[in-house]
Scaffold this active site. Structure first.
Site, short mmCIF file in Angstrom:
data_model
loop_
_atom_site.label_atom_id
_atom_site.label_comp_id
_atom_site.label_asym_id
_atom_site.label_seq_id
_atom_site.Cartn_x
_atom_site.Cartn_y
_atom_site.Cartn_z
N HIS A 79 17.84 26.47 -39.31
CA HIS A 79 18.52 27.39 -38.40
C HIS A 79 18.71 28.73 -39.10
O HIS A 79 19.29 28.79 -40.19
CB HIS A 79 19.87 26.81 -37.97
CG HIS A 79 19.75 25.51 -37.24
ND1 HIS A 79 19.54 24.31 -37.91
CD2 HIS A 79 19.80 25.21 -35.92
CE1 HIS A 79 19.46 23.34 -37.02
NE2 HIS A 79 19.62 23.85 -35.81
N ASP A 122 16.99 15.76 -33.51
CA ASP A 122 17.25 17.19 -33.31
C ASP A 122 18.44 17.68 -34.14
O ASP A 122 18.95 16.96 -35.01
CB ASP A 122 17.43 17.48 -31.82
CG ASP A 122 18.72 16.90 -31.24
OD1 ASP A 122 19.58 16.41 -32.02
OD2 ASP A 122 18.89 16.96 -30.01
N SER A 123 18.90 18.88 -33.85
CA SER A 123 19.98 19.49 -34.62
C SER A 123 21.28 18.70 -34.55
O SER A 123 22.12 18.80 -35.45
CB SER A 123 20.23 20.93 -34.12
OG SER A 123 19.05 21.69 -34.20
#
Length: 207
Positions: A79, A122-123
């Site tokens: 990110h 995922d995140s």
């Protein structure tokens, strides 16, 4: 010389009628010309769209029938720290454990085509699947035998837990650095502050 208004009026009628005919003919010709131009423009645009769609369908069909296989191993979800608050990135998962499989081919220009499916965490550490078609223009740098660089795009569909796994179209850029059968391939997902702006990459092995 005496000027007769009756004579002048009489002469003006056919002249005006003649002028009206010329103007009407000119306007009609101009209208037809504009209409024909619009028709030709529309036809050209439609033919171009049909050609692109036919090329895409052909590439997908050829890739589907190709005998070559690929395995994908997701390795990083990063990110962008310039677009996220630290309190958010501290909570996000950046180890996208998962795997994927695809079929691929290189065309006559040595460009890469692939149909693939992948699933990873995922995140938020939730399962995220993605399927799609990928294309890259390939470049072999100098005399470096076995090395290739690629830049292209993917047209994909994904689904996420935080969006109730509703299918989401996701066109993205692609790039890769390759040596023989092994590649480091990735994409960048654009976004806004605290949303998107993620670098996602995986290893790719061909056989």
């Amino acid at each position: 010389m005496k000027f007769d208004l009756t004579t002048a009026y009489t002469l003006s009628i056919p002249l005006l009628a003649s002028s009206g005919t010329v103007l009407a003919t000119t306007a009609d010709t101009s209208s037809k010309s504009s209409t024909m131009t619009a028709i030709h423009t529309s036809t050209g645009y439609n033919n171009h769209s049909d050609s692109l769609w036919a090329t895409f369908n052909n590439n997908v069909a050829l890739t589907w029938d190709a005998p070559n296989n690929e395995f994908y191993l997701p390795v990083i979800t990063w990110h962008n720290r310039y677009t996220y608050d630290k309190e958010k990135t501290d909570k996000y998962n950046e180890r996208p454990w998962g795997f994927g499989y695809g079929k691929y081919r290189y065309d006559k220009d040595n460009d890469w085509h692939s149909l693939y499916a992948m699933a990873f965490m995922d995140s938020h550490n939730r399962l995220e699947p993605i399927i799609g078609y990928g294309f890259q223009k390939m470049w072999i740098p100098g005399d470096l035998d076995g090395f290739r660089l690629g830049v292209g795009f993917t047209l994909s569909v994904t689904a996420r837990h935080d969006y109730y796994y509703v299918p989401i179209p996701l066109p993205l850029p692609l790039f890769s650095v390759e040596y023989d059968q092994l590649s480091f391939q990735g994409t960048y997902i654009p976004g806004t502050y605290n949303n998107g702006n993620v670098f996602f990459a995986w290893l790719r092995w061909q056989w």
